[in-house]
Design a protein around this motif. Sequence first.
Motif, PDB file in Angstrom:
ATOM      1  N   ASN A   1      -5.746  -8.064   6.260  1.00 23.49           N
ATOM      2  CA  ASN A   1      -5.335  -7.634   4.918  1.00 23.49           C
ATOM      3  C   ASN A   1      -6.138  -6.464   4.364  1.00 23.49           C
ATOM      4  OD1 ASN A   1      -3.285  -9.592   4.747  1.00 23.49           O
ATOM      5  ND2 ASN A   1      -4.808 -11.131   4.164  1.00 23.49           N
ATOM      6  N   SER A   2      -6.769  -5.684   5.238  1.00 21.99           N
ATOM      7  CA  SER A   2      -7.542  -4.526   4.802  1.00 21.99           C
ATOM      8  C   SER A   2      -7.280  -3.366   5.766  1.00 21.99           C
ATOM      9  CB  SER A   2      -9.037  -4.882   4.796  1.00 21.99           C
ATOM     10  OG  SER A   2      -9.803  -3.762   4.453  1.00 21.99           O
ATOM     11  N   TRP A   3      -7.104  -2.165   5.220  1.00 22.48           N
ATOM     12  CA  TRP A   3      -6.897  -0.984   6.055  1.00 22.48           C
ATOM     13  C   TRP A   3      -8.236  -0.477   6.560  1.00 22.48           C
ATOM     14  CZ3 TRP A   3      -2.363   0.512   7.895  1.00 22.48           C
ATOM     15  CH2 TRP A   3      -1.208   0.063   7.245  1.00 22.48           C
ATOM     16  N   GLN A   4      -8.310  -0.238   7.869  1.00 18.53           N
ATOM     17  CA  GLN A   4      -9.512   0.288   8.508  1.00 18.53           C
ATOM     18  C   GLN A   4      -9.215   1.695   9.027  1.00 18.53           C
ATOM     19  OE1 GLN A   4     -12.358  -1.620   8.387  1.00 18.53           O
ATOM     20  NE2 GLN A   4     -11.031  -2.971   7.204  1.00 18.53           N
TER      21      GLN A   4
ATOM     22  N   THR B   1       0.842  -1.196   0.000  1.00 14.37           N
ATOM     23  CA  THR B   1       0.000   0.000   0.000  1.00 14.37           C
ATOM     24  C   THR B   1       0.872   1.239   0.000  1.00 14.37           C
ATOM     25  OG1 THR B   1      -1.688  -1.197   1.267  1.00 14.37           O
ATOM     26  CG2 THR B   1      -1.865   1.196   1.194  1.00 14.37           C
TER      27      THR B   1
END
Length: 156
Positions: free
Chosen positions: A147-150, A73
């Motif tokens: 595996n996900s940006w919060q 990212t």
Amino acid sequence: MKFGIFGDTHGSIKELGDQGKIFNEVQFLVHTGDHWQDGLLIEKNWGIPVLAVKGNCDSGPAPSEFVFDIYDTRFFVTHGNNYGVKAGLHRLFYRASEVGAHYCIFGHTHIPYCEKINDIVFLNPGSWTWSRSERRYAGILLSLEENSWQCRFVHY
């Protein structure tokens, strides 16, 4: 992985003392400019590394923009004044696209903002000292979860 985003502190040292509790679990902080030196004070007092850009009220050695990567990212950081963000995000969008950003972190407007435009998420933490919004936030916590940006705006 977790980091915090804040900015437009404008030298309000008194306000800085309470924010440490909110950001105590982050690996680092990003300061979006306008008194980027407040970031140096936070780094010294809280022991949390701070990456900072200078804004329209700043001088000194801080860059006006930079890019960093975490895993796959890419983050682009700027104050936003050089891209006319008070009039809209189109110029900032083109610059973020040019550098291949997935996330664009900016300040200058003092208004908290989180919106995905095409494939780029634009984040503005607002200002904890001179907010131009009904809600005052300390900033943003950005965390990598499954595996996900919060993204979460945090109160103080």
